[in-house]
Scaffold this motif. Structure first.
Motif, short mmCIF file in Angstrom:
data_model
loop_
_atom_site.label_atom_id
_atom_site.label_comp_id
_atom_site.label_asym_id
_atom_site.label_seq_id
_atom_site.Cartn_x
_atom_site.Cartn_y
_atom_site.Cartn_z
N THR A 175 37.43 106.15 55.86
CA THR A 175 37.44 106.89 54.66
C THR A 175 37.99 108.38 54.90
O THR A 175 37.95 108.64 56.04
CB THR A 175 36.08 106.89 53.91
N GLU A 176 38.10 109.12 53.61
CA GLU A 176 38.51 110.64 54.19
C GLU A 176 37.35 111.07 54.66
O GLU A 176 37.68 111.95 55.78
CB GLU A 176 38.66 111.20 52.89
N GLU A 177 36.17 111.06 54.29
CA GLU A 177 34.93 111.71 55.03
C GLU A 177 34.98 111.42 56.58
O GLU A 177 34.70 112.20 57.42
CB GLU A 177 33.82 111.48 54.44
N GLU A 178 35.16 110.21 56.98
CA GLU A 178 34.94 109.51 58.32
C GLU A 178 36.04 110.25 59.05
O GLU A 178 35.88 110.70 60.26
CB GLU A 178 35.03 107.97 58.31
N LEU A 179 37.27 110.30 58.39
CA LEU A 179 38.38 110.97 59.35
C LEU A 179 38.42 112.20 59.43
O LEU A 179 38.66 112.65 60.54
CB LEU A 179 39.70 110.64 58.64
#
Length: 668
Positions: A175-179
């Motif tokens: 996800t964007e947050e994880e990346l």
């Protein structure tokens, strides 16, 4: 030139506010005014045209200002609204300005109108420009997010991604947050981390502004995939960022791997074919050597020089001779086909008299036809004295195949050879062509089999024909190819149980066709040999007197050495044999030799190596060396050998006399 602006007036009638409109025409704009007295149709007008300015007259009794502002708010684009009026209360003006009205101009102060209009038009254009830019940015953002390429922005100091499009997120599985919480190292296969940082190091040092390279990217699940990535330094406000565009090259890598495997397989096949060709050449050489030797010995015995053989023994020898010759012909057919396919067939231009072609055919096939109680006739149709310019041996080869097939497949009736001229219907061919038609009353060929008859290893009726009449089905395939090389063709007309008609059609002059085929690498053109009749006459005279010279035969086949020694022994006083290069050198040290006959295949050396060694030795360099080998030589190979050898003779059952003559010319 003035800019055009369109202004919508909301007023009682078109004649209202003439003074205001007159003032507008004195401005820096070319004004296109439009009057509207119905507020209810305002939405339609706003959708129908993109107005630059709306001027609403407060003196209009039924003007619904809140409704007008509400309609304007619902539009996708901005249109400024300016109020005009004879008088207006401050509280009304305050509410109007708070609701979205841009400005107000009193009718008794028209001088203020032009600055207000100019200001609103400037603001409008700025707003629309910003709106367009924002729209473009939104579109660009959508394109980036939906792009099939992976797009990202990275902080060069923290090595963290600050923007990633959907494709990159989908490929990585984050996800964007994880990346955004990960370091660049977390997205690179461990074995490629050093490689990646070496590639982008010049960007940090300012040596380069961009770089492109390949590496394996690591997904969230730990798997990897190959990408090609372009990274460049970009500026955003006051900070520098790394912008990257990459794409998954798994398919390309897989395709490259497949191509590499195919190339490897191709190389292996080429190598296997080379080994097979070499094996086939060696086997065919050995087979032909044995067959030629057997045929030569049989022929010597058939001559019955000592008159000690009985008639039945001579008949047995004749059977042995024909049987071995049939095997040799079969082997030669296979070799001919392989030579044609490899473009190594040799042809020679001859002046061929039509009557001579028929005489040779009659002399060869009349006795054979007679044995089967068949009639064989030749018809020249008035062109007996006509000459052809073609390869005589290849012409005879094709005709012999067609006629022998006709006799073989005919049990009753006759076989006939007809020769006549035909006009060409092809612009590129010579105007006159000569046709050789072979007709028979044999078994015929079914129509469905006729299209296959010229293919290799196929006969008219398949296995039943082979069992009944014998043969390999190669003859017609070879004949068709030879006809094509000579610039001609073979046609077929046939009906089962009624017979067949094969027609060989050749140009009167095959020179151009042969030259074109040679240029394409389909054949090799030989030079014209010495006159055969004068050679035979000279040989007959020489055979009556034995030469006192000594000949050394160097061949790895003891059978061939024995046969050739026996044959040459009738005309040459002494023949010595050697089956290896080493044995040949030993004999040369012990015996005085007047001529050497050298094979190209020896167990301990190549014939060319032996030739080079002989000619570089002062004791042997003046001894004539005749290359006598079954190896098929290209014209360039033969020319190279003739720089040191005295002659090159192709080994076959028909070349023994030529070899003898060549030897006798050297030793006298």
């Amino acid at each position: 030139m003035k800019d055009f602006i369109s202004i919508l007036f909301i007023e009682d009638t078109e004649q209202s506010n003439q003074e205001i409109k007159k003032r507008l025409h004195q401005s820096d704009f070319s004004v296109i005014p439009f009057s509207q007295n119905s507020v209810e149709s305002l939405g339609v007008l706003l959708k129908a045209h993109k107005w630059d300015l709306i001027i609403a007259d407060l003196d209009k009794q039924d003007l619904d200002l809140p409704y007008t502002l509400d309609v304007l708010d619902q539009q996708e684009f901005i249109t400024p609204l300016v109020l005009i009026g004879s008088e207006i209360h401050n509280d009304v003006l305050y509410d109007a300005m708070a609701a979205g009205v841009q400005d107000y101009v009193a009718k008794d102060n028209p001088d203020r109108l032009l600055p207000v209009v100019a200001k609103e038009i400037r603001n409008l254009r700025k707003q629309r420009k910003y709106t367009q830019a924002a729209t473009k940015n939104q579109i660009f953002d959508r394109i980036l997010k939906k792009s099939t390429n992976e797009v990202f922005l990275m902080n060069p100091m923290s090595l963290k991604v600050i923007y990633a499009n959907d494709t990159l997120l989908d490929n990585l599985g984050y996800t964007e947050e994880e990346l955004y919480d990960l370091s660049a190292k977390d997205l690179i296969a461990s074995y490629d981390i050093r490689n990646v940082f070496e590639k982008i190091a010049p960007l940090y040092r300012g040596e380069e502004n961009s770089t492109t390279f390949q590496f394996d990217r690591k997904r969230k699940d730990g798997s990897t995939y190959p990408v090609e990535m372009h990274v460049e330094v970009t500026q955003e406000d006051t900070r520098q960022l790394l912008m990257g565009i990459s794409f998954d090259i798994s398919r390309q890598v897989e395709d490259a791997k497949i191509i590499a495997e195919q190339k490897q397989k191709t190389r292996e096949l080429e190598l296997n074919n080379k080994y097979k060709s070499q094996f086939f050449a060696n086997v065919s050489h050995e087979m032909r050597t044995i067959l030629n030797s057997t045929l030569l010995l049989t022929n010597i015995l058939k001559e019955n020089r000592y008159q000690n053989l009985k008639d039945d023994q001579l008949e047995y020898l004749q059977t042995i001779y024909h049987s071995n010759n049939s095997v040799l012909e079969l082997l030669n057919e296979v070799l001919d086909l392989s030579k044609i396919e490899a473009g190594k067939i040799d042809v020679r231009l001859d002046e061929v008299k039509v009557s001579d072609v028929c005489e040779r055919a009659e002399r060869l096939f009349k006795p054979i036809a007679r044995e089967k109680n068949l009639a064989f006739e030749c018809s020249l149709n008035g062109i007996a004295d006509k000459n052809l310019k073609t390869d005589r041996l290849r012409l005879d080869q094709v005709l012999n195949n067609l006629i022998s097939n006709a006799i073989k497949f005919t049990e009753y009736g006759s076989v006939r050879l007809e020769v006549f001229t035909v006009k060409s219907d092809r612009a590129k061919q010579s105007s006159e062509r000569v046709a050789f038609r072979v007709l028979d009353t044999g078994v015929g060929i079914p129509e469905e089999r006729q299209k296959h008859i010229f293919k290799s290893y196929i006969q008219a009726e398949g296995s039943s024909t082979e069992k009944r009449f014998g043969g390999t089905g190669l003859g017609l395939a070879i004949s068709k190819e030879i006809a094509h090389l000579l610039g001609g063709e073979i046609t077929l007309e046939s009906e089962p149980d009624k017979g067949s008609c094969f027609t060989l059609i050749l140009p009167s002059d095959s020179s151009d066709e042969l030259a074109q085929q040679a240029k394409k690498g389909k054949l090799r053109i030989e030079s014209k040999p010495k006159d055969i009749e004068s050679q035979s006459a000279k040989l007959s005279k020489q055979e009556t007197d034995k030469s006192e010279g000594t000949v050394l035969l160097v061949d790895d086949s003891s059978i061939h050495n024995m046969a050739l020694k026996e044959f040459l022994g009738f005309s040459i006083n002494k023949c010595i044999t050697a089956e290896s290069a080493r044995e040949a050198y030993q004999i040369l040290q012990q015996e005085k030799v007047d001529c050497i006959i050298l094979d190209m295949y020896l167990p301990d050396a190549d014939g060319k190596e032996v030739l080079d060694k002989l000619k570089s030795n002062g004791n042997y360099k003046n001894i004539p060396v005749i290359i006598y080998s079954g190896k098929s030589l290209a014209q360039s190979e033969e020319e190279e050998l003739l720089k040191k050898a005295d002659a090159v003779v192709q080994k076959n059952v028909n070349s023994y006399r030529k070899l003898l003559e060549t030897v006798l010319e050297r030793i006298g």
